[in-house]
Design a protein around this motif. Structure first.
Motif, PDB file in Angstrom:
ATOM      1  N   UNK A 188       0.834  -1.207   0.000  1.00 57.82           N
ATOM      2  CA  UNK A 188       0.000   0.000   0.000  1.00 57.82           C
ATOM      3  C   UNK A 188       0.870   1.260   0.000  1.00 57.82           C
ATOM      4  N   UNK A 189       1.979   1.213   0.783  1.00 59.22           N
ATOM      5  CA  UNK A 189       2.881   2.362   0.833  1.00 59.22           C
ATOM      6  C   UNK A 189       3.491   2.629  -0.540  1.00 59.22           C
ATOM      7  N   UNK A 190       3.940   1.549  -1.175  1.00 53.47           N
ATOM      8  CA  UNK A 190       4.538   1.696  -2.502  1.00 53.47           C
ATOM      9  C   UNK A 190       3.525   2.281  -3.485  1.00 53.47           C
ATOM     10  N   UNK A 191       2.293   1.775  -3.423  1.00 53.46           N
ATOM     11  CA  UNK A 191       1.236   2.274  -4.299  1.00 53.46           C
ATOM     12  C   UNK A 191       0.948   3.745  -4.007  1.00 53.46           C
ATOM     13  N   UNK A 192       0.897   4.078  -2.701  1.00 55.89           N
ATOM     14  CA  UNK A 192       0.622   5.474  -2.308  1.00 55.89           C
ATOM     15  C   UNK A 192       1.748   6.390  -2.749  1.00 55.89           C
ATOM     16  N   UNK A 193       2.994   5.940  -2.554  1.00 54.66           N
ATOM     17  CA  UNK A 193       4.137   6.753  -2.972  1.00 54.66           C
ATOM     18  C   UNK A 193       4.126   6.966  -4.485  1.00 54.66           C
ATOM     19  N   UNK A 194       3.730   5.919  -5.217  1.00 58.02           N
ATOM     20  CA  UNK A 194       3.627   6.050  -6.677  1.00 58.02           C
ATOM     21  C   UNK A 194       2.573   7.093  -7.045  1.00 58.02           C
ATOM     22  N   UNK A 195       1.435   7.019  -6.349  1.00 59.45           N
ATOM     23  CA  UNK A 195       0.366   7.984  -6.619  1.00 59.45           C
ATOM     24  C   UNK A 195       0.798   9.398  -6.250  1.00 59.45           C
ATOM     25  N   UNK A 196       1.519   9.538  -5.131  1.00 55.88           N
ATOM     26  CA  UNK A 196       2.015  10.860  -4.728  1.00 55.88           C
ATOM     27  C   UNK A 196       2.955  11.408  -5.796  1.00 55.88           C
ATOM     28  N   UNK A 197       3.832  10.531  -6.301  1.00 52.46           N
ATOM     29  CA  UNK A 197       4.756  10.943  -7.366  1.00 52.46           C
ATOM     30  C   UNK A 197       3.992  11.398  -8.601  1.00 52.46           C
ATOM     31  N   UNK A 198       2.953  10.612  -8.937  1.00 50.45           N
ATOM     32  CA  UNK A 198       2.134  10.973 -10.107  1.00 50.45           C
ATOM     33  C   UNK A 198       1.438  12.307  -9.889  1.00 50.45           C
ATOM     34  N   UNK A 199       0.870  12.480  -8.694  1.00 53.11           N
ATOM     35  CA  UNK A 199       0.160  13.737  -8.410  1.00 53.11           C
ATOM     36  C   UNK A 199       1.129  14.907  -8.374  1.00 53.11           C
ATOM     37  N   UNK A 200       2.323  14.675  -7.838  1.00 47.29           N
ATOM     38  CA  UNK A 200       3.326  15.744  -7.818  1.00 47.29           C
ATOM     39  C   UNK A 200       3.692  16.149  -9.244  1.00 47.29           C
ATOM     40  N   UNK A 201       3.819  15.137 -10.122  1.00 48.01           N
ATOM     41  CA  UNK A 201       4.116  15.419 -11.520  1.00 48.01           C
ATOM     42  C   UNK A 201       2.973  16.202 -12.162  1.00 48.01           C
ATOM     43  N   UNK A 202       1.743  15.773 -11.855  1.00 51.25           N
ATOM     44  CA  UNK A 202       0.584  16.490 -12.413  1.00 51.25           C
ATOM     45  C   UNK A 202       0.541  17.933 -11.900  1.00 51.25           C
ATOM     46  N   UNK A 203       0.866  18.086 -10.599  1.00 55.99           N
ATOM     47  CA  UNK A 203       0.871  19.444 -10.022  1.00 55.99           C
ATOM     48  C   UNK A 203       1.928  20.304 -10.703  1.00 55.99           C
ATOM     49  N   UNK A 204       3.116  19.665 -10.922  1.00 50.70           N
ATOM     50  CA  UNK A 204       4.181  20.420 -11.600  1.00 50.70           C
ATOM     51  C   UNK A 204       3.745  20.801 -13.014  1.00 50.70           C
ATOM     52  N   UNK A 205       3.099  19.841 -13.710  1.00 56.06           N
ATOM     53  CA  UNK A 205       2.633  20.124 -15.077  1.00 56.06           C
ATOM     54  C   UNK A 205       1.555  21.205 -15.057  1.00 56.06           C
ATOM     55  N   UNK A 206       0.641  21.104 -14.075  1.00 61.46           N
ATOM     56  CA  UNK A 206      -0.426  22.110 -13.974  1.00 61.46           C
ATOM     57  C   UNK A 206       0.146  23.474 -13.604  1.00 61.46           C
ATOM     58  N   UNK A 207       1.156  23.450 -12.724  1.00 61.57           N
ATOM     59  CA  UNK A 207       1.798  24.720 -12.354  1.00 61.57           C
ATOM     60  C   UNK A 207       2.467  25.344 -13.571  1.00 61.57           C
ATOM     61  N   UNK A 208       3.136  24.461 -14.374  1.00 59.64           N
ATOM     62  CA  UNK A 208       3.758  24.970 -15.611  1.00 59.64           C
ATOM     63  C   UNK A 208       2.689  25.511 -16.556  1.00 59.64           C
ATOM     64  N   UNK A 209       1.557  24.795 -16.610  1.00 57.23           N
ATOM     65  CA  UNK A 209       0.452  25.249 -17.460  1.00 57.23           C
ATOM     66  C   UNK A 209      -0.081  26.578 -16.959  1.00 57.23           C
TER      67      UNK A 209
END
Length: 451
Positions: A81-102
């Motif tokens: 579950x931790x690995x899955x959550x960390x993966x999701x956090x990484x994905x969301x962080x990437x999306x946030x970075x992309x949205x921030x760039x947008x």
């Protein structure tokens, strides 16, 4: 089990063992087989108690191992579950970075759009000032009326329409751009807020999972320590059980030695009895010759007193029947309570007060009470150099004790109904050798005794 409790258990066990006979000093003339048996039973009882505790420790260890396996499974699940959550956090962080760039790119576009809007505003303001200064729509009328020809009029009309359309287009674009700006700002800000909220939830979940994993890991360490302690306790109990086994085997050897000693005494007694019988026979022969010679010389009429007759019901020879009555069960296979079984003795039944006699000369190995045999006596015999053992079970009472010498026909007790019995009778066994729990030496007593 804590260390303090285990130390108490060890001390109690040591005191219990200390109360038992010292190894190597038990077999002596004053220690009967019965005494040795009691000591052996005490050791066996203590050993059973220790083995029971060993089984308890094994059960506790198995339960501990099961708990460890369960905790390991839970830790593995949490780690997944931790690995899955960390993966999701990484994905969301990437999306946030992309949205921030947008958003940053949109901000640049907004600045450009704001500049266009500002330029249009200035143009519209300029138009408005011109219209105000020159009279508005009347100015366009002057332009049309000032035409010098029809063709010039058409040209002037076209020019005026173009100017009016251009102004209208500018105003429409202004409204559209302002609406688009507001929409983009609202969408991007909403998406960014949603991503930030999701990321915050995931980070909270990760923190909770980290806490759970840490607790499970701590519990696993405690279980490992507990298992190590249980293993030590089991090892100590096993060591104590091994010592008791050694003592039990030593006592078994001493019991066999004592039985052998009594059998040897019976053998020596038989040799001495034969020697005395031979001496008595020689003496009687000599006296008979002397009496005959004296009679021939006309001597007195005195003669040797006749030997006393054996007391009934003792038979002549080495063996006699242990009791008189009805033979109810013979040696061999029979049926008891509807089930086939092998009967290792001969059952003799009679009513009233029936004496039980020693079947031959010998020594009492033990006289005791057991749940199966009731009041029982074991006697070892030496007949023509061979060792025999007789067993007299279910007696009402016994009148002999361990180590006591008995002669053939001596009363050793009375017929009874004790132990696992269904009516007054004597269960009599004869063993060619020592008595064993498996009764491997049991023989049909009718081979030696006439009942």
């Amino acid at each position: 089990m804590n260390k303090k409790y285990f130390i108490s258990l060890s001390i109690a066990a040591a005191l219990t063992i200390g109360s038992l006979p010292t190894l190597g000093t038990t077999a002596n003339a004053n220690s009967s087989v019965e005494d040795l048996k009691k000591q052996q039973e005490g050791v066996s009882s203590k050993k059973e108690e220790i083995n029971g505790k060993i089984d308890e420790k094994k059960s506790e260890i198995n339960q501990n191992i099961s708990k460890q396996q369960e905790i390991q499974s839970q830790i593995a699940e949490i780690s997944t579950k931790l690995k899955d959550t960390e993966t999701k956090i990484t994905e969301k962080t990437k999306e946030i970075d992309e949205t921030t760039a947008e958003i940053n790119k949109l901000k640049e576009e907004i600045e450009v759009l704001k500049q266009k809007i500002e330029e249009r505003n200035e143009l519209l303001k300029e138009r408005a000032r011109a219209i105000q200064e020159k009279g508005g729509s009347a100015n366009y009328l002057d332009v049309l009326l000032g035409a010098e020809s029809f063709g010039d009029f058409i040209n002037r009309v076209t020019a005026v329409n173009t100017i009016v359309s251009a102004d209208k287009k500018i105003m429409d674009e202004q409204k559209r751009d302002q609406a688009e700006l507001e929409k983009k700002q609202e969408e991007v800000e909403g998406k960014l807020a949603e991503l930030e909220s999701t990321k915050a939830s995931l980070e909270s979940l990760k923190q909770d999972l980290d806490s759970q994993k840490a607790k499970k890991a701590d519990l696993f360490k405690q279980l490992e320590a507990q298992q190590a302690s249980l293993e030590v306790e089991k090892k100590d109990l096993q060591k104590e059980s091994d010592e008791l086994s050694k003592m039990e085997h030593q006592l078994e050897g001493e019991i066999q030695a004592e039985q052998a000693r009594l059998a040897e005494m019976a053998r020596q007694r038989e040799i001495e009895r034969k020697r005395q019988a031979e001496a008595e026979a020689t003496k009687r022969a000599a006296e008979q010759q002397q009496a005959t010679a004296s009679s021939n010389r006309g001597g007195g009429s005195s003669s040797a007193a006749p030997a006393p007759a054996p007391s009934a019901p003792v038979s002549a020879g080495a063996w006699t029947a242990p009791a008189y009555g009805t033979i109810t069960t013979n040696f061999g296979w029979d049926t008891l309570n509807g089930k086939q079984r092998f009967h290792y003795g001969t059952d003799i039944a009679a009513s009233g007060s029936v004496p039980i006699l020693a079947a031959a000369d010998g020594y009492v190995i033990k006289s005791q009470y057991s749940s199966s045999y009731g009041n029982v006596v074991y006697i070892t015999h030496s007949i023509n150099g061979q060792t025999f053992t007789t067993v007299y079970a279910h007696m009402a009472s016994s009148s002999v004790s361990s180590g006591q010498a008995v002669n053939k026909g001596d009363r050793i007790g009375y017929m009874g109904n004790t132990g696992y019995s269904f009516g007054q009778h004597l269960h009599f066994e004869l063993h060619a050798g020592s008595w064993t729990a498996s009764k491997s030496n049991a023989v049909n007593s009718r081979q030696y005794i006439n009942f």
